[in-house]
Design an enzyme around this catalytic site. Structure first.
Site, PDB file in Angstrom:
ATOM      1  N   THR A 280       1.926  -2.645  -7.936  1.00  0.00           N
ATOM      2  CA  THR A 280       1.530  -2.315  -7.029  1.00  0.00           C
ATOM      3  C   THR A 280       1.678  -3.628  -5.566  1.00  0.00           C
ATOM      4  O   THR A 280       1.484  -4.961  -5.824  1.00  0.00           O
ATOM      5  CB  THR A 280      -0.078  -2.907  -7.543  1.00  0.00           C
ATOM      6  N   GLU A 281       2.139  -2.827  -4.904  1.00  0.00           N
ATOM      7  CA  GLU A 281       1.924  -3.523  -3.313  1.00  0.00           C
ATOM      8  C   GLU A 281       2.580  -4.778  -3.362  1.00  0.00           C
ATOM      9  O   GLU A 281       2.510  -5.915  -2.962  1.00  0.00           O
ATOM     10  CB  GLU A 281       0.469  -4.594  -2.565  1.00  0.00           C
ATOM     11  N   LEU A 282       3.694  -4.770  -4.326  1.00  0.00           N
ATOM     12  CA  LEU A 282       5.034  -5.940  -4.219  1.00  0.00           C
ATOM     13  C   LEU A 282       3.895  -7.161  -5.270  1.00  0.00           C
ATOM     14  O   LEU A 282       4.118  -8.203  -4.481  1.00  0.00           O
ATOM     15  CB  LEU A 282       5.027  -6.157  -3.954  1.00  0.00           C
TER      16      LEU A 282
END
Lengths: 402, 427
Positions: free
Chosen positions: A145-147
């Site tokens: 998630t979101e890097l």
């Protein structure tokens, strides 16, 4: 032979409705279907459909030389299936070209890695099944998630059998090294870390329509020139961004679609350059160096950390309490309760509670459907309170029977 | 570097009587301005032992009969009664005819009567308008003998002499707007006071509203020129915290201020009713008095909430601090609140605050819970959430603490000096 690795993030959460304290006990549905549908429709028309159409054209035009990768969250796919099957169909068409790869992630775009490894694995598996079902692919590359990323996660994902993992190329960790090679975490054996080239990514994702930017207006030729400049000192240029960049964050009027239409052609004019999917990129190049991320990093804000989702008392309390229900939720064996609980794990809910915008930027404000972070928190806590009451009710009669 | 300016200030409520009121604001500003300018402050009455370091305080009550005779040997011809009496039926477009005659008579009586030493007991009761005219007559006569660079007047009670002096001397006039008749009486407030405010705003060189919110009122409801308006938020003095044990069980939700339409007490009662339906242990305190106090008591009794509601009447500063020491949630549902210093007082006590969007203080307390006053449901939910949810309380309190750092009288005084400079720069 340097290559370009395009990866696009597609995600839409199930936003909670303005669930009031007075709804607790009487209303057991927490999600704002009308709003979610409205957003999905809007983004489908402005971004998903026109961009998918263009991607398909580009793939056909360049006859296998233009390749891209997607990470589509499970909750986004679910909503496409329910409300916009045409969008889902257009992704399936892209999958059928053979030039598009799909990336693994948590089904609910959650922060589960931090709070429950068990749930984290369950969600990755759930997502894998869905990707197989729609796109007939078995993902080999993972993206959190979101890097969000650190060494420990890289190891965890390696142990789950993935070949590569995607992360942000953070300056303070790169220490003057280029993001344009393959790295690995110090504690892993073979998993490859693909680092985002944030400068070239953000030129498209954030700066493209900024009239105060010295490079505005950015043309496909200029951009291709910047990309070509990497020749000789880099192997892969990882351009990672939200898919909504096209048509939603950067409006059609900004010329973003024309840019996208001509950019691949200009890049391919240089005979040494190609486009690769994430797996192809990982397979093509050896590991050159180690990338040592002790703390969790992400691609968010200037801090590139988790401060947009966690850290204020509202975020910390709500997320701790929702994960505290994990055991009871699964024990309830109630499909609807489990589904609601999982949808509440989606990271966006905590993002809406951030109070960072009081100090920096209006970015969060723009992305929040609520009037204030307090409202986001209150609606969440109310809904969770109802969920937890329902769990208790389900548990009690059984105790009596014994 | 500019030469030290001589500021002629007009105040009314001095020393401060009402918590969070005009007096507190004028005093705070004056103290902080002392190092920056020579301030001479004209007020209706001074009391012995009340001094502000480096500020020259002139209470009209201290000008004796002899000095008055000296001052009034040659009296000026005052502009306003003339305009009012000779030029037509009204002082301004909104002064009703009956009211005009009434006000004219007051001007007539004051200006044709004997001058005697100024006396006033209650600054806000009795024939305030007559007192305001008397105050104007004496203070103008007095001030014409003094030297000043700028005139600075706090609220309508002091606008008459300030305008007269501007007309006579050509010195720049700065109006400090702490509250308007529009806030106090609403849309249908157009009367003589309203007209006075409008005229003063038209004549002034600069208008300092205590918030952007009030600045907008000056523009929209008084037709003031937007480029004259330079909002300056109030400051607050640090407090020494009172410690007190809670005398009742349950969470304490408080309202304090005048119990008038402007302050929205009925929204507080309606929200309380909703909260009590789900949290019957909560207690509510309405501190203050005003014309809506009795109706509010009657309403809570009719709802059967008499045992959950405490009406304290007017509280002095010490009692108020005791209340703040035991409160759990502070509410300010003002329909129109130019600033709202009392909300900042609650913030000083670390109490989570729920304030109306139609308040000046909402511009400086970024982290407060903000309501549309009419949205009683939301108001009730915010009270419930402030009681139930620790994360919310912590977030509101810490955001407010952060805001508090810049809410100082020093900041306020600096900005006021900036307003003066903007006038002198033009000259």
């Amino acid at each position: 032979m340097p290559s370009i690795c395009f990866y696009f993030q597609v995600h839409q959460p199930y936003r909670l409705k303005e669930y009031s304290f007075f709804d607790i006990g009487t209303d057991h549905y927490y999600f704002d279907d009308a709003k979610n549908r409205e957003v999905l429709d809007k983004v489908s028309e402005k971004c998903y459909l026109p961009t998918n159409r263009l991607m398909l054209e580009l793939i056909e035009k360049h006859q296998g030389k233009f390749k891209i990768s997607y990470s589509i969250s499970g909750v986004a796919l679910e909503q496409f299936e329910a409300w916009r099957p045409d969008v889902l169909q257009s992704f399936i068409e892209l999958a059928n070209t053979g030039c598009v790869e799909f990336i693994a992630e948590t089904y609910y775009h959650s922060l589960a890695y931090i709070f429950s490894k068990d749930e984290f694995q369950k969600q990755i598996e759930q997502h894998r099944q869905l990707i197989k079902k729609y796109f007939k692919q078995d993902p080999k590359v993972f993206r959190n998630t979101e890097l969000q990323y650190n060494n420990e996660l890289a190891k965890f994902i390696e142990d789950m059998g993935y070949d590569a993992i995607i992360c942000e190329g953070v300056d303070r960790l790169l220490q003057d090294r280029s993001p344009n090679s393959i790295y690995k975490a110090p504690n892993t054996n073979r998993i490859k870390s693909l680092l985002k080239n944030y400068r070239l990514s953000d030129d498209i994702a954030f700066r493209f329509s900024d009239r105060n930017w010295s490079e505005w207006p950015l043309t496909a030729e200029t951009y291709a020139k910047w990309v070509h400049a990497v020749a000789g000192h880099g192997e892969t240029i990882n351009l990672f961004m939200d898919y909504e960049t096209f048509g939603e964050h950067q409006w059609a009027q900004s010329g973003i679609f024309e840019f996208l239409r001509y950019m691949p052609g200009h890049v391919l004019k240089h005979p040494d350059f190609t486009f690769k999917t994430v797996s192809e990129t990982a397979a093509a190049y050896p590991i050159r160096d180690t990338y040592d991320a002790h703390q969790l990093i992400s691609w968010a804000d200037t801090e590139r950390d988790l401060s947009a989702w966690l850290g204020n008392p509202m975020q910390d309390e709500s997320i701790a309490k929702i994960y505290a229900l994990e055991k009871d939720i699964y024990q309830s064996n109630d499909k609807e309760l489990i589904d609601a609980w999982k949808k509440m794990l989606t990271s966006d809910h905590y993002y809406y509670m951030t109070t960072k915008f009081w100090a920096d930027g209006d970015v969060h404000k723009y992305f929040s459907p609520y009037e204030s972070p307090y409202d986001a928190y209150i609606y969440f806590m109310n809904a969770m309170s109802d969920l937890s009451n329902q769990l208790k009710k389900k548990a009690q009669p059984r105790l009596k029977k014994k | 570097m500019l030469a030290r300016k001589k500021v002629l200030m007009f105040g009314w409520e001095f020393p401060p009587v009402i918590s969070g009121g005009l007096g507190v604001a004028t005093l705070g500003l004056c103290k902080a301005m002392a190092p920056l300018a020579d301030v001479k402050m004209i007020i209706p009455k001074n009391v012995p032992d009340f001094n502000i370091p480096n500020i020259e305080l002139v209470g009209l009550n201290s000008i004796g009969r002899k000095e008055l005779e000296e001052l009034f040997k040659k009296e000026i011809h005052y502009s306003f009664p003339e305009m009012s009496v000779k030029k037509g039926p009204s002082f301004g477009p909104y002064t009703r005819i009956a009211e005009t005659e009434y006000i004219d008579k007051k001007f007539y009586d004051v200006f044709h009567g004997e001058v005697h030493p100024f006396e006033i007991d209650d600054l806000y009761a009795g024939d305030v308008i007559k007192k305001v005219i008397e105050f104007a007559r004496i203070s103008v006569q007095y001030c014409l003998r003094t030297k000043f660079d700028v005139i600075h007047a706090h609220d309508w009670m002091t606008f008459l002499p300030a305008m007269e002096l501007k007309i006579r001397t050509g010195k720049p006039l700065v109006l400090h707007v702490h509250s308007t008749e529009f806030d106090r009486a609403g849309e249908h407030s157009k009367n003589w006071v309203w007209d006075l405010e409008k005229r003063a705003m038209a004549l002034a060189d600069r208008i300092i509203p205590v918030s952007r919110y009030t600045g907008d009122i000056c523009v929209q409801h008084y037709g003031a020129e937007p480029n004259k308006i330079m909002p300056v938020h109030n400051g607050i003095e640090a407090v020494k915290h009172t410690v007190k044990k809670k005398p009742v069980e349950g969470n304490l939700v408080i309202f304090f201020g005048r119990v008038t339409m402007q302050k929205g007490p009925e929204y507080f009662v309606e929200a309380a009713k909703k909260v009590l339906a789900v949290h019957p242990d909560t207690k509510f305190v309405m501190a203050g008095s005003g014309d809506l106090l009795r109706p509010m008591i009657e309403r809570t009794a009719a709802y059967g909430l008499g045992d959950k509601f405490f009406f304290t009447g007017f509280l002095n500063k010490k009692m108020l601090n005791e209340l703040l020491a035991i409160a759990d949630v502070y509410c300010m549902p003002s329909v129109s609140e130019p600033f709202g210093l009392s909300a900042v007082e609650a913030v000083q006590y670390g109490i989570p605050t729920i304030i109306s969007k139609t308040s000046g203080v909402a511009e400086v307390l970024n982290g407060s819970l903000k309501i549309d006053v009419w949205d009683v449901n939301k108001f009730a939910q915010y009270i419930i959430a402030s009681i139930d949810l620790k994360g919310l309380r912590k977030s509101v309190v810490s955001a407010n603490d952060e805001s508090l750092k810049s809410i100082t009288w020093e900041n306020c005084a600096q900005k006021v000096m900036g307003v003066y400079e903007s006038i002198f720069d033009e000259e």
